[in-house]
Enzyme design. Structure first.
Site, PDB file in Angstrom:
ATOM      1  N   ASN A 159       7.351  35.867  57.598  1.00 57.54           N
ATOM      2  CA  ASN A 159       6.989  36.608  56.374  1.00 57.54           C
ATOM      3  C   ASN A 159       6.408  37.994  56.653  1.00 57.54           C
ATOM      4  O   ASN A 159       6.535  38.890  55.816  1.00 57.54           O
ATOM      5  CB  ASN A 159       6.088  35.775  55.455  1.00 57.54           C
ATOM      6  CG  ASN A 159       4.808  35.325  56.089  1.00 57.54           C
ATOM      7  OD1 ASN A 159       4.637  35.433  57.303  1.00 57.54           O
ATOM      8  ND2 ASN A 159       3.896  34.815  55.292  1.00 57.54           N
ATOM      9  N   ALA A 184       9.925  34.262  64.692  1.00 57.25           N
ATOM     10  CA  ALA A 184      10.681  33.306  63.877  1.00 57.25           C
ATOM     11  C   ALA A 184      12.177  33.552  64.020  1.00 57.25           C
ATOM     12  O   ALA A 184      12.622  34.675  64.274  1.00 57.25           O
ATOM     13  CB  ALA A 184      10.265  33.445  62.421  1.00 57.25           C
ATOM     14  N   GLU A 260      -3.353  29.711  62.514  1.00 53.02           N
ATOM     15  CA  GLU A 260      -3.408  30.359  61.193  1.00 53.02           C
ATOM     16  C   GLU A 260      -2.336  29.674  60.362  1.00 53.02           C
ATOM     17  O   GLU A 260      -1.150  29.994  60.487  1.00 53.02           O
ATOM     18  CB  GLU A 260      -3.092  31.861  61.329  1.00 53.02           C
ATOM     19  CG  GLU A 260      -4.057  32.633  62.198  1.00 53.02           C
ATOM     20  CD  GLU A 260      -5.328  33.006  61.454  1.00 53.02           C
ATOM     21  OE1 GLU A 260      -5.419  32.770  60.233  1.00 53.02           O
ATOM     22  OE2 GLU A 260      -6.247  33.527  62.106  1.00 53.02           O
ATOM     23  N   CYS A 294       0.630  33.822  52.987  1.00 54.95           N
ATOM     24  CA  CYS A 294      -0.226  32.637  53.115  1.00 54.95           C
ATOM     25  C   CYS A 294      -1.450  32.735  52.212  1.00 54.95           C
ATOM     26  O   CYS A 294      -2.022  31.717  51.855  1.00 54.95           O
ATOM     27  CB  CYS A 294      -0.650  32.482  54.561  1.00 54.95           C
ATOM     28  SG  CYS A 294      -1.375  33.990  55.193  1.00 54.95           S
ATOM     29  N   GLU A 472      -8.456  36.254  63.226  1.00 57.50           N
ATOM     30  CA  GLU A 472      -7.727  37.444  63.685  1.00 57.50           C
ATOM     31  C   GLU A 472      -8.359  38.682  63.077  1.00 57.50           C
ATOM     32  O   GLU A 472      -8.745  38.674  61.902  1.00 57.50           O
ATOM     33  CB  GLU A 472      -6.243  37.329  63.308  1.00 57.50           C
ATOM     34  CG  GLU A 472      -5.592  36.194  64.076  1.00 57.50           C
ATOM     35  CD  GLU A 472      -4.079  36.140  63.994  1.00 57.50           C
ATOM     36  OE1 GLU A 472      -3.507  36.579  62.990  1.00 57.50           O
ATOM     37  OE2 GLU A 472      -3.476  35.637  64.949  1.00 57.50           O
TER      38      GLU A 472
HETATM   39  P1  NAP Z   1       6.929  27.453  60.398  1.00 60.66           P
HETATM   40  O1  NAP Z   1       8.178  26.736  60.033  1.00 60.66           O
HETATM   41  O2  NAP Z   1       5.757  26.643  60.827  1.00 60.66           O
HETATM   42  O3  NAP Z   1       7.351  28.491  61.528  1.00 60.66           O
HETATM   43  C1  NAP Z   1       6.430  29.341  62.161  1.00 60.66           C
HETATM   44  C2  NAP Z   1       6.846  29.540  63.608  1.00 60.66           C
HETATM   45  O4  NAP Z   1       6.812  28.269  64.288  1.00 60.66           O
HETATM   46  C3  NAP Z   1       8.273  30.071  63.764  1.00 60.66           C
HETATM   47  O5  NAP Z   1       8.341  30.900  64.889  1.00 60.66           O
HETATM   48  C4  NAP Z   1       9.055  28.796  63.996  1.00 60.66           C
HETATM   49  O6  NAP Z   1      10.275  29.004  64.665  1.00 60.66           O
HETATM   50  C5  NAP Z   1       8.078  28.011  64.850  1.00 60.66           C
HETATM   51  N1  NAP Z   1       8.355  26.580  64.838  1.00 60.66           N
HETATM   52  C6  NAP Z   1       9.011  25.860  63.898  1.00 60.66           C
HETATM   53  N2  NAP Z   1       9.089  24.556  64.266  1.00 60.66           N
HETATM   54  C7  NAP Z   1       8.464  24.463  65.464  1.00 60.66           C
HETATM   55  C8  NAP Z   1       8.221  23.376  66.361  1.00 60.66           C
HETATM   56  N3  NAP Z   1       8.598  22.143  66.087  1.00 60.66           N
HETATM   57  N4  NAP Z   1       7.555  23.640  67.492  1.00 60.66           N
HETATM   58  C9  NAP Z   1       7.144  24.894  67.781  1.00 60.66           C
HETATM   59  N5  NAP Z   1       7.348  25.957  66.977  1.00 60.66           N
HETATM   60  C10 NAP Z   1       7.998  25.752  65.824  1.00 60.66           C
HETATM   61  O7  NAP Z   1       6.402  28.370  59.226  1.00 60.66           O
HETATM   62  P2  NAP Z   1       7.236  29.396  58.340  1.00 60.66           P
HETATM   63  O8  NAP Z   1       7.908  28.650  57.257  1.00 60.66           O
HETATM   64  O9  NAP Z   1       8.077  30.263  59.193  1.00 60.66           O
HETATM   65  O10 NAP Z   1       6.057  30.321  57.770  1.00 60.66           O
HETATM   66  C11 NAP Z   1       5.455  30.071  56.564  1.00 60.66           C
HETATM   67  C12 NAP Z   1       4.133  29.361  56.759  1.00 60.66           C
HETATM   68  O11 NAP Z   1       3.273  30.196  57.527  1.00 60.66           O
HETATM   69  C13 NAP Z   1       3.427  29.133  55.448  1.00 60.66           C
HETATM   70  O12 NAP Z   1       2.837  27.865  55.434  1.00 60.66           O
HETATM   71  C14 NAP Z   1       2.346  30.213  55.452  1.00 60.66           C
HETATM   72  O13 NAP Z   1       1.228  29.911  54.663  1.00 60.66           O
HETATM   73  C15 NAP Z   1       2.013  30.272  56.896  1.00 60.66           C
HETATM   74  N6  NAP Z   1       1.354  31.548  57.212  1.00 60.66           N
HETATM   75  C16 NAP Z   1       0.024  31.515  57.525  1.00 60.66           C
HETATM   76  C17 NAP Z   1      -0.649  32.698  57.802  1.00 60.66           C
HETATM   77  C18 NAP Z   1      -2.106  32.695  58.153  1.00 60.66           C
HETATM   78  O14 NAP Z   1      -2.593  33.713  58.649  1.00 60.66           O
HETATM   79  N7  NAP Z   1      -2.836  31.608  57.934  1.00 60.66           N
HETATM   80  C19 NAP Z   1       0.052  33.912  57.772  1.00 60.66           C
HETATM   81  C20 NAP Z   1       1.410  33.907  57.445  1.00 60.66           C
HETATM   82  C21 NAP Z   1       2.044  32.698  57.173  1.00 60.66           C
HETATM   83  P3  NAP Z   1      11.664  28.990  63.837  1.00 60.66           P
HETATM   84  O15 NAP Z   1      11.619  30.151  62.912  1.00 60.66           O
HETATM   85  O16 NAP Z   1      12.698  29.118  64.892  1.00 60.66           O
HETATM   86  O17 NAP Z   1      11.724  27.679  63.103  1.00 60.66           O
END
Ligand code: NAP
Length: 493
Positions: A159, A184, A260, A294, A472
């Site tokens: 994002n 990602a 995060e 997020c 962060e």
């Molecule tokens: P995600 O599916 O958890 O993916 C995040 C990262 O983890 C990507 O690089 C993804 O790679 C990788 N990943 C996925 N499955 C994995 C596994 N089994 N083992 C290791 N790594 C893995 O999250 P998203 O859908 O991309 O992002 C949205 C989420 O991020 C939302 O819940 C949002 O709230 C959260 N977010 C939090 C913050 C914060 O600061 N708290 C900031 C921004 C976003 P791939 O893309 O190759 O699957």
């Protein structure tokens, strides 16, 4: 439309390991597409465990020399990187818009936002102070020093393709750590360009290593780092489900973790609030990046006495938002990142309407002119929301506002905290005693009080409960990348 960059070499299409651009060992690649049209416009390596191991080897070898540079030298290199990010802001913004979909002006804002963390940590690099402890007995000196943890693995979501990785790599480098990183699947190109600029800035080979991978291959890459005892820390931004799996799977080598994770932010409008300011704050916080953030308010609680007035003002503003591809300068909301994201939005709205919600505006897929994709969704308001609805419990992650009427302060605090998540919360109120009561009782890492724009490099960003741990930005942000070492010197009488 082909992507035009002032510096075409910022469009990188290989992994960056040990200062070299390399194909994946297995030779595999995957396609990167524009979410606005679905058109493929680039491809990058689909890496595996061997590439991850090569990256970790390079980072482990580079760690000693990088740690041993003076803090001032590290700071100067990071500052040079910051200057190059700013100098190439337009190209970086074009890359962000193309692979992630946000409008160009917003993408430029992300570049400046991400760059602000790089500058901040360049400045913090020279302030990793230790401590002297007054000796409890004569003849001893007791000291505390801070040391870099070692090799850091950074894993980031789609994002904010630039800001999320910049605010991990910059503090790691400032602390004296080296990095292996995986962006990602959907947004590898901005991260690769950022790494090219770090190389141009003179950051030595092996200090930053980046491998790209498809969703299917990601567990192989991250699994190799989880199993590698030399990787001492994981810094992760993404979903709570993946964050929990990283916590479990890093237990064998007991890595330090910063997580995060997801949010489910409440946004509360009390009956003494300035309603126009509250609408402004909600527009800023909710619709940034089309609601795909997020800290995006997911549940908007409005006190019953002002509910109708607030809803009317909000509907007028939301219905006027312009949805379109990043290529249209008038667009305020771009496409959702992919079909899965859109399907979740549709499911949440259908569930809310089935359970008695009122559709106040939006609610449909859109096909704006100049965009061939089917990933656009109308900004939507659902009224009369309640906690039996799916959207009360899960991040919708899209341009959907759910309005929940409430009666009193105790009730709304209980509702706001009725979630396993605890990243951000917002509220609008003018009574000063109420302001402090509510700020104290909200169970989140970040609270916006009469304010919708919260994130800044000078402030600690992070959550509590299942939104994770670690911070962060700010003067607290380096701690996540450092150990505290205690030195005790005796024989001084
Ligand atoms: P995600 O599916 O958890 O993916 C995040 C990262 O983890 C990507 O690089 C993804 O790679 C990788 N990943 C996925 N499955 C994995 C596994 N089994 N083992 C290791 N790594 C893995 O999250 P998203 O859908 O991309 O992002 C949205 C989420 O991020 C939302 O819940 C949002 O709230 C959260 N977010 C939090 C913050 C914060 O600061 N708290 C900031 C921004 C976003 P791939 O893309 O190759 O699957």
């Amino acid at each position: 439309m082909p992507l035009q960059l002032t510096r075409p070499e910022l469009m990188c299409s290989e992994n960056f390991i040990d200062g070299q651009w390399r194909a994946a060992v297995a030779g595999a690649r995957y396609d990167v597409s524009d979410p606005a049209s679905g058109a493929v416009f680039a491809s990058v390596p689909d890496s595996g465990a061997a590439d991850a191991a090569d990256a970790a080897n390079a980072a482990a070898a580079a760690f000693g020399p990088w740690r041993d540079r003076s803090a001032r030298e590290r700071a100067q290199l990071i500052k040079r990187w910051h200057a190059l990010i700013l100098a190439n802001a337009d190209d970086l913004a074009r890359l962000i818009s193309r692979e992630q979909g946000k409008p160009l002006a917003e993408a430029r804002g992300e570049v400046l936002y991400g760059a602000s963390y790089v500058e901040w940590f360049a400045e913090e690099a020279v302030r990793t102070y230790g401590d002297m402890i007054p000796e409890p007995v004569r003849g001893k000196k007791l000291m505390v020093v801070k040391e870099p943890v070692g090799v850091v693995a950074a894993i980031t979501p789609w994002n904010f393709p630039l800001a999320m990785i910049a605010r991990k790599i910059a503090p790691a480098l400032a602390a004296g750590c080296t990095v292996v990183a995986k962006p990602a699947e959907d947004t590898p190109l901005t991260a690769l360009a950022l790494v090219r600029l770090a190389d141009d800035a003179g950051i030595p080979a092996g200090v930053i290593n980046l491998v790209t991978a498809s969703r299917a291959q990601t567990p192989q890459v991250v699994g190799a780092w989880l199993a590698d005892a030399r990787v001492r820390k994981i810094t992760f931004t993404g979903s709570t489900a993946v964050g929990k799996s990283l916590a479990r799977d890093s237990a064998a080598t007991l890595k330090k973790l910063s997580l995060e994770l997801g949010g489910n932010a409440p946004f509360i409008v009390f009956d003494d609030a300035d309603l126009d300011a509250a609408v402004d704050g909600l527009m800023v916080s909710k619709f940034r990046n089309g609601g795909q953030t997020c800290v995006s308010p997911n549940r908007v609680y409005v006190q019953r006495a002002v509910y109708d007035a607030f809803a009317a003002k909000l509907v007028a503003r939301v219905a006027a938002l312009k949805v379109g591809p990043a290529s249209d300068p008038a667009s305020q909301i771009g496409p959702m990142i992919n079909r899965r994201a859109l399907d979740k939005i549709v499911e949440h709205i259908a569930d809310a309407l089935d359970r008695g919600g009122a559709l106040l505006t939006g609610g449909e897929r859109l096909h704006p002119a100049g965009a061939a994709g089917d990933t656009f969704f109308a900004p939507t308001i659902v009224g009369n929301a309640h906690h039996a609805m799916q959207l009360a419990h899960e991040e919708t992650f899209g341009p959907v506002v759910a309005l929940f009427p409430f009666d009193d302060e105790a009730q709304v605090i209980a509702l706001a905290n009725d979630t396993p998540f605890g990243l951000a919360a917002y509220f609008y109120a003018r009574d000063i005693a109420r302001v402090w009561r509510v700020a104290d009782r909200l169970e989140t890492g970040i609270v916006g009080i009469n304010e919708g724009a919260l994130a800044a490099e000078v402030a600690p960003f992070g959550g509590v409960k299942e939104s994770g741990y670690g911070r962060e930005g700010s003067r607290y942000g380096l701690d996540d990348y450092m150990h505290t070492k205690y030195l005790c010197m005796g024989g001084l009488t």
